[in-house]
Design a protein around this motif. Structure first.
Motif, mmCIF file in Angstrom:
data_model
loop_
_atom_site.group_PDB
_atom_site.id
_atom_site.type_symbol
_atom_site.label_atom_id
_atom_site.label_comp_id
_atom_site.label_asym_id
_atom_site.label_seq_id
_atom_site.Cartn_x
_atom_site.Cartn_y
_atom_site.Cartn_z
ATOM 1 N N ASP A 119 -27.483 -26.820 -37.434
ATOM 2 C CA ASP A 119 -28.066 -28.053 -37.959
ATOM 3 C C ASP A 119 -29.254 -28.446 -37.090
ATOM 4 O O ASP A 119 -29.132 -29.260 -36.175
ATOM 5 C CB ASP A 119 -27.010 -29.164 -37.967
ATOM 6 C CG ASP A 119 -27.507 -30.411 -38.669
ATOM 7 O OD1 ASP A 119 -28.604 -30.346 -39.245
ATOM 8 O OD2 ASP A 119 -26.806 -31.431 -38.633
ATOM 9 N N PHE A 120 -30.418 -27.850 -37.367
ATOM 10 C CA PHE A 120 -31.634 -28.177 -36.628
ATOM 11 C C PHE A 120 -32.655 -28.738 -37.607
ATOM 12 O O PHE A 120 -33.349 -28.005 -38.300
ATOM 13 C CB PHE A 120 -32.190 -26.952 -35.897
ATOM 14 C CG PHE A 120 -31.365 -26.549 -34.714
ATOM 15 C CD1 PHE A 120 -30.792 -25.304 -34.650
ATOM 16 C CD2 PHE A 120 -31.144 -27.449 -33.679
ATOM 17 C CE1 PHE A 120 -30.015 -24.931 -33.558
ATOM 18 C CE2 PHE A 120 -30.379 -27.077 -32.586
ATOM 19 C CZ PHE A 120 -29.799 -25.813 -32.523
ATOM 20 N N HIS A 121 -32.718 -30.063 -37.676
ATOM 21 C CA HIS A 121 -33.497 -30.743 -38.708
ATOM 22 C C HIS A 121 -34.983 -30.403 -38.631
ATOM 23 O O HIS A 121 -35.623 -30.195 -39.651
ATOM 24 C CB HIS A 121 -33.296 -32.252 -38.598
ATOM 25 C CG HIS A 121 -31.902 -32.688 -38.895
ATOM 26 N ND1 HIS A 121 -31.346 -32.563 -40.146
ATOM 27 C CD2 HIS A 121 -30.939 -33.234 -38.110
ATOM 28 C CE1 HIS A 121 -30.102 -33.022 -40.129
ATOM 29 N NE2 HIS A 121 -29.832 -33.431 -38.905
ATOM 30 N N ALA A 122 -35.547 -30.357 -37.434
ATOM 31 C CA ALA A 122 -36.996 -30.134 -37.322
ATOM 32 C C ALA A 122 -37.391 -28.802 -37.945
ATOM 33 O O ALA A 122 -38.379 -28.712 -38.675
ATOM 34 C CB ALA A 122 -37.430 -30.192 -35.860
ATOM 35 N N VAL A 123 -36.612 -27.750 -37.667
ATOM 36 C CA VAL A 123 -36.921 -26.425 -38.205
ATOM 37 C C VAL A 123 -36.871 -26.446 -39.733
ATOM 38 O O VAL A 123 -37.818 -26.042 -40.414
ATOM 39 C CB VAL A 123 -35.954 -25.364 -37.654
ATOM 40 C CG1 VAL A 123 -36.189 -24.023 -38.343
ATOM 41 C CG2 VAL A 123 -36.114 -25.214 -36.149
ATOM 42 N N SER A 124 -35.755 -26.915 -40.289
ATOM 43 C CA SER A 124 -35.587 -26.887 -41.739
ATOM 44 C C SER A 124 -36.570 -27.819 -42.445
ATOM 45 O O SER A 124 -37.085 -27.484 -43.518
ATOM 46 C CB SER A 124 -34.146 -27.250 -42.111
ATOM 47 O OG SER A 124 -33.788 -28.510 -41.584
ATOM 48 N N VAL A 125 -36.847 -28.981 -41.848
ATOM 49 C CA VAL A 125 -37.779 -29.920 -42.463
ATOM 50 C C VAL A 125 -39.189 -29.330 -42.525
ATOM 51 O O VAL A 125 -39.869 -29.403 -43.551
ATOM 52 C CB VAL A 125 -37.780 -31.263 -41.704
ATOM 53 C CG1 VAL A 125 -38.960 -32.129 -42.137
ATOM 54 C CG2 VAL A 125 -36.473 -32.003 -41.943
ATOM 55 N N VAL A 126 -39.637 -28.716 -41.436
ATOM 56 C CA VAL A 126 -40.974 -28.124 -41.409
ATOM 57 C C VAL A 126 -41.071 -26.979 -42.424
ATOM 58 O O VAL A 126 -42.059 -26.867 -43.160
ATOM 59 C CB VAL A 126 -41.327 -27.631 -39.993
ATOM 60 C CG1 VAL A 126 -42.617 -26.814 -40.008
ATOM 61 C CG2 VAL A 126 -41.481 -28.818 -39.044
ATOM 62 N N LEU A 127 -40.054 -26.142 -42.468
ATOM 63 C CA LEU A 127 -40.063 -25.028 -43.421
ATOM 64 C C LEU A 127 -40.163 -25.537 -44.854
ATOM 65 O O LEU A 127 -40.967 -25.039 -45.651
ATOM 66 C CB LEU A 127 -38.796 -24.190 -43.257
ATOM 67 C CG LEU A 127 -38.619 -23.419 -41.951
ATOM 68 C CD1 LEU A 127 -37.227 -22.787 -41.899
ATOM 69 C CD2 LEU A 127 -39.680 -22.345 -41.796
ATOM 70 N N ALA A 128 -39.347 -26.525 -45.197
ATOM 71 C CA ALA A 128 -39.290 -27.017 -46.569
ATOM 72 C C ALA A 128 -40.560 -27.772 -46.963
ATOM 73 O O ALA A 128 -41.081 -27.596 -48.063
ATOM 74 C CB ALA A 128 -38.065 -27.922 -46.746
ATOM 75 N N LEU A 129 -41.060 -28.622 -46.067
ATOM 76 C CA LEU A 129 -42.207 -29.458 -46.416
ATOM 77 C C LEU A 129 -43.518 -28.683 -46.449
ATOM 78 O O LEU A 129 -44.480 -29.118 -47.086
ATOM 79 C CB LEU A 129 -42.331 -30.624 -45.446
ATOM 80 C CG LEU A 129 -41.227 -31.688 -45.512
ATOM 81 C CD1 LEU A 129 -41.569 -32.870 -44.616
ATOM 82 C CD2 LEU A 129 -40.986 -32.167 -46.935
ATOM 83 N N THR A 130 -43.572 -27.559 -45.765
ATOM 84 C CA THR A 130 -44.819 -26.791 -45.717
ATOM 85 C C THR A 130 -44.744 -25.492 -46.505
ATOM 86 O O THR A 130 -45.739 -24.768 -46.599
ATOM 87 C CB THR A 130 -45.201 -26.463 -44.265
ATOM 88 O OG1 THR A 130 -44.170 -25.643 -43.678
ATOM 89 C CG2 THR A 130 -45.368 -27.725 -43.441
ATOM 90 N N GLY A 131 -43.560 -25.160 -47.068
ATOM 91 C CA GLY A 131 -43.421 -23.913 -47.805
ATOM 92 C C GLY A 131 -43.606 -22.688 -46.930
ATOM 93 O O GLY A 131 -44.122 -21.659 -47.378
ATOM 94 N N THR A 132 -43.161 -22.794 -45.669
ATOM 95 C CA THR A 132 -43.357 -21.714 -44.701
ATOM 96 C C THR A 132 -42.090 -20.878 -44.565
ATOM 97 O O THR A 132 -41.023 -21.428 -44.281
ATOM 98 C CB THR A 132 -43.724 -22.283 -43.317
ATOM 99 O OG1 THR A 132 -44.892 -23.099 -43.434
ATOM 100 C CG2 THR A 132 -43.977 -21.169 -42.316
ATOM 101 N N PRO A 133 -42.147 -19.570 -44.742
ATOM 102 C CA PRO A 133 -40.994 -18.709 -44.449
ATOM 103 C C PRO A 133 -40.686 -18.757 -42.955
ATOM 104 O O PRO A 133 -41.588 -18.974 -42.137
ATOM 105 C CB PRO A 133 -41.458 -17.317 -44.866
ATOM 106 C CG PRO A 133 -42.640 -17.544 -45.744
ATOM 107 C CD PRO A 133 -43.282 -18.805 -45.263
ATOM 108 N N ILE A 134 -39.451 -18.515 -42.597
ATOM 109 C CA ILE A 134 -39.070 -18.658 -41.197
ATOM 110 C C ILE A 134 -39.763 -17.623 -40.311
ATOM 111 O O ILE A 134 -40.058 -17.892 -39.143
ATOM 112 C CB ILE A 134 -37.535 -18.605 -41.042
ATOM 113 C CG1 ILE A 134 -37.124 -19.191 -39.681
ATOM 114 C CG2 ILE A 134 -37.008 -17.192 -41.235
ATOM 115 C CD1 ILE A 134 -35.650 -19.483 -39.575
ATOM 116 N N HIS A 135 -40.065 -16.437 -40.839
ATOM 117 C CA HIS A 135 -40.733 -15.429 -40.018
ATOM 118 C C HIS A 135 -42.162 -15.838 -39.665
ATOM 119 O O HIS A 135 -42.751 -15.310 -38.722
ATOM 120 C CB HIS A 135 -40.740 -14.061 -40.715
ATOM 121 C CG HIS A 135 -41.473 -14.040 -42.024
ATOM 122 N ND1 HIS A 135 -40.828 -14.140 -43.236
ATOM 123 C CD2 HIS A 135 -42.795 -13.950 -42.308
ATOM 124 C CE1 HIS A 135 -41.717 -14.099 -44.208
ATOM 125 N NE2 HIS A 135 -42.924 -13.990 -43.671
ATOM 126 N N ALA A 136 -42.731 -16.792 -40.434
ATOM 127 C CA ALA A 136 -44.109 -17.226 -40.190
ATOM 128 C C ALA A 136 -44.197 -18.511 -39.378
ATOM 129 O O ALA A 136 -45.293 -18.951 -39.027
ATOM 130 C CB ALA A 136 -44.822 -17.436 -41.524
#
Length: 344
Positions: A293-310
């Motif tokens: 449960d790491f909100h910053a990681v998931s929030v940034v990924l979702a709001l910017t449409g960024t895959p985790i590898h990027a």
């Protein structure tokens, strides 16, 4: 190649987000394969993330939802199938849109059939069409519409395809079409009793097992009909414990206790009905993946449409707010996703 449905009969467990990051990662790891996401959830959250995130994703999605024959979405496809219910439309593959043309952060082999709230409106018409007495196999033909779409996309390409399907929590008719198209089910859940009940509902609805009261109705509808008409049902594949609270790198005692109840429920089921599991010879507990449960990681990924590898660690600007993505949480998230990829 396989088709994975992300589903839990309980909402709010993060299935759309997990479908998004899993599809992006799979496409990155397997450039020789075309990865197609089918968004069968009317909220279209997965589509918005794939199309660029909070702002750009919404704008891009609206471009595909024009109210005419060019509506390139799941809703557009199902609308055309209502006009041709018992034979596939010839150009169904065109509904799969290349994501690289709209989100430069994703891999070039990633495609999407957009989600669309129109499917909610069409639901009753689809259900009524499936109940027609002529032809005799009307129910099976209609329930196979999404599988037909997959087959058409496969036939149009020279490369192998893997499908990731985001499902709505409810067992509405469009969810039934999604499930009927899948080979496997990935079940995300959170560590609580309602998630455990959601999983029990899946077992009863799809396989007529578990909760005797719910299963008794399932035998009168989807489960019974599928069995009678020879419609294959997907196998239980992987169970993702999402938003796990960690202490010293391990799940908290509360999460462990809740997860134990869910593992026990599935182990008891496997002891009697191993055939509904994708890997009946492997212990159920070995098919679980924990996502922190790491909100910053998931929030940034979702709001910017960024895959985790990027995604790189460091400060990010989101809607005028400074958000810090730290190295440790990002590393743990990537490790969890790596384990899920090893299962798929």
């Amino acid at each position: 190649m396989s088709s994975y449905a992300f589903w839990n009969n309980k909402g709010g467990v993060g299935k759309s987000f997990l479908c998004f990051i899993a599809a992006c990662e799979y496409a990155q790891l397997h450039p020789e394969v075309d990865v197609i996401v089918l968004d069968l959830c009317p909220q279209a959250n997965t589509s918005e993330m794939l199309l660029g995130g909070q702002l750009e994703g919404g704008k891009n999605l609206r471009k595909f939802l024009t109210p005419d024959a060019s509506r390139l979405s799941v809703g557009g496809y199902l609308e055309q199938r209502l006009n041709s219910p018992f034979s596939q439309i010839p150009d169904a593959a065109r509904f799969a849109v290349k994501m690289k043309d709209h989100n430069d952060k994703v891999s070039s082999n990633l495609y999407l059939v957009c989600g669309d709230n129109l499917v909610e409106v069409l639901g009753e018409a689809i259900r009524q069409t499936a109940q027609l007495s002529v032809p005799r196999d009307a129910w099976k033909k209609v329930t196979s519409w999404v599988r037909d779409l997959q087959d058409n996309i496969r036939e149009s390409r020279e490369r192998d395809c893997v499908f990731f399907i985001d499902c709505n929590p409810s067992f509405a008719v469009y969810t039934q079409l999604a499930i009927a198209a899948a080979d496997y089910i990935v079940i995300p859940f959170t560590a609580d009793e309602s998630s455990r009940r959601g999983i029990e509902n899946i077992i009863a609805l799809l396989y007529g097992q578990g909760d005797e009261y719910i299963a008794s109705f399932a035998r009168l509808s989807f489960y019974k009909r599928a069995k009678e008409e020879g419609l294959s049902l997907p196998k239980l594949h992987t169970f993702v414990s999402n938003r796990v609270t960690l202490f010293d790198g391990e799940p908290s005692r509360a999460h462990q206790a809740a997860n134990k109840a869910i593992v026990s429920t599935l182990q008891a089921l496997a002891a009697k009905h191993r055939s509904i599991f994708a890997y009946p010879r492997i212990a159920v507990a070995d098919r679980f993946v924990d996502f922190p449960d790491f909100h910053a990681v998931s929030v940034v990924l979702a709001l910017t449409g960024t895959p985790i590898h990027a995604l790189k660690a460091g400060p990010k600007n989101l809607n005028g707010e400074r958000v810090q993505v730290n190295v440790g949480p990002l590393k743990l998230y990537k490790e969890s996703l790596k384990k899920l990829m090893e299962f798929l």
